[in-house]
Design a protein around this motif. Sequence first.
Motif, PDB file in Angstrom:
ATOM      1  N   PHE A  21       0.822  -1.216   0.000  1.00 40.73           N
ATOM      2  CA  PHE A  21       0.000   0.000   0.000  1.00 40.73           C
ATOM      3  C   PHE A  21       0.851   1.259   0.000  1.00 40.73           C
ATOM      4  O   PHE A  21       0.492   2.256  -0.620  1.00 40.73           O
ATOM      5  N   TYR A  22       1.972   1.217   0.701  1.00 39.25           N
ATOM      6  CA  TYR A  22       2.877   2.361   0.704  1.00 39.25           C
ATOM      7  C   TYR A  22       3.414   2.625  -0.700  1.00 39.25           C
ATOM      8  O   TYR A  22       3.441   3.757  -1.163  1.00 39.25           O
ATOM      9  N   SER A  23       3.828   1.563  -1.377  1.00 29.46           N
ATOM     10  CA  SER A  23       4.329   1.733  -2.736  1.00 29.46           C
ATOM     11  C   SER A  23       3.246   2.206  -3.691  1.00 29.46           C
ATOM     12  O   SER A  23       3.500   2.996  -4.589  1.00 29.46           O
ATOM     13  N   ALA A  24       2.038   1.724  -3.484  1.00 24.87           N
ATOM     14  CA  ALA A  24       0.933   2.151  -4.337  1.00 24.87           C
ATOM     15  C   ALA A  24       0.623   3.625  -4.139  1.00 24.87           C
ATOM     16  O   ALA A  24       0.229   4.317  -5.082  1.00 24.87           O
ATOM     17  N   SER A  25       0.817   4.116  -2.923  1.00 21.00           N
ATOM     18  CA  SER A  25       0.517   5.523  -2.680  1.00 21.00           C
ATOM     19  C   SER A  25       1.662   6.445  -3.101  1.00 21.00           C
ATOM     20  O   SER A  25       1.436   7.595  -3.442  1.00 21.00           O
ATOM     21  N   VAL A  26       2.900   5.948  -3.090  1.00 21.43           N
ATOM     22  CA  VAL A  26       4.050   6.784  -3.412  1.00 21.43           C
ATOM     23  C   VAL A  26       4.343   6.802  -4.908  1.00 21.43           C
ATOM     24  O   VAL A  26       4.621   7.852  -5.480  1.00 21.43           O
ATOM     25  N   GLU A  27       4.284   5.660  -5.565  1.00 24.88           N
ATOM     26  CA  GLU A  27       4.617   5.566  -6.993  1.00 24.88           C
ATOM     27  C   GLU A  27       3.492   6.148  -7.841  1.00 24.88           C
ATOM     28  O   GLU A  27       2.324   5.881  -7.604  1.00 24.88           O
ATOM     29  N   GLU A  28       3.873   6.930  -8.843  1.00 21.87           N
ATOM     30  CA  GLU A  28       2.865   7.531  -9.717  1.00 21.87           C
ATOM     31  C   GLU A  28       2.276   6.494 -10.674  1.00 21.87           C
ATOM     32  O   GLU A  28       1.082   6.409 -10.849  1.00 21.87           O
ATOM     33  N   PHE A  30       2.035   3.000 -10.624  1.00 23.83           N
ATOM     34  CA  PHE A  30       2.262   1.859  -9.728  1.00 23.83           C
ATOM     35  C   PHE A  30       2.413   0.512 -10.433  1.00 23.83           C
ATOM     36  O   PHE A  30       3.480  -0.084 -10.359  1.00 23.83           O
ATOM     37  N   CYS A  41       8.919  -0.151  -5.279  1.00 21.23           N
ATOM     38  CA  CYS A  41       7.697  -0.842  -5.676  1.00 21.23           C
ATOM     39  C   CYS A  41       7.989  -2.287  -6.086  1.00 21.23           C
ATOM     40  O   CYS A  41       7.224  -3.195  -5.775  1.00 21.23           O
TER      41      CYS A  41
END
Length: 71
Positions: A21-28, A30, A41
Motif C-alpha cells: 500500500f505504501y508503494s501504491a501511494s508513493v509511486e505515480e 504503480f 515498488c
Amino acid sequence: MFLSLPTLTVLIPLVSLAGLFYSASVEENFPQGCTSTTSLCFYSLLLPVTIPVYVFFHLWTWMGIKLFRHN
C-alpha cells in the motif's frame, strides 16, 4: 526472544501488505513502474511472493530431514 509462529504468520503478511500500500501511494505509475529493480515498488511486490515460497521450501527441507532421520 523470538516471536511465536502464529504471531509471525499474521505479522509478516500485514507488513507485506503495508509495504504494498505504501508503494501504491508513493509511486505515480504503480503497476507499470514496478519492473525496475531500483524502485521500492518492485520489492514490495516481490516480498509477498517470496515469503510463502521460502516457508514452503523450509518446511520441505525440514520434512526431508525428519523422514531421512527416521528411516
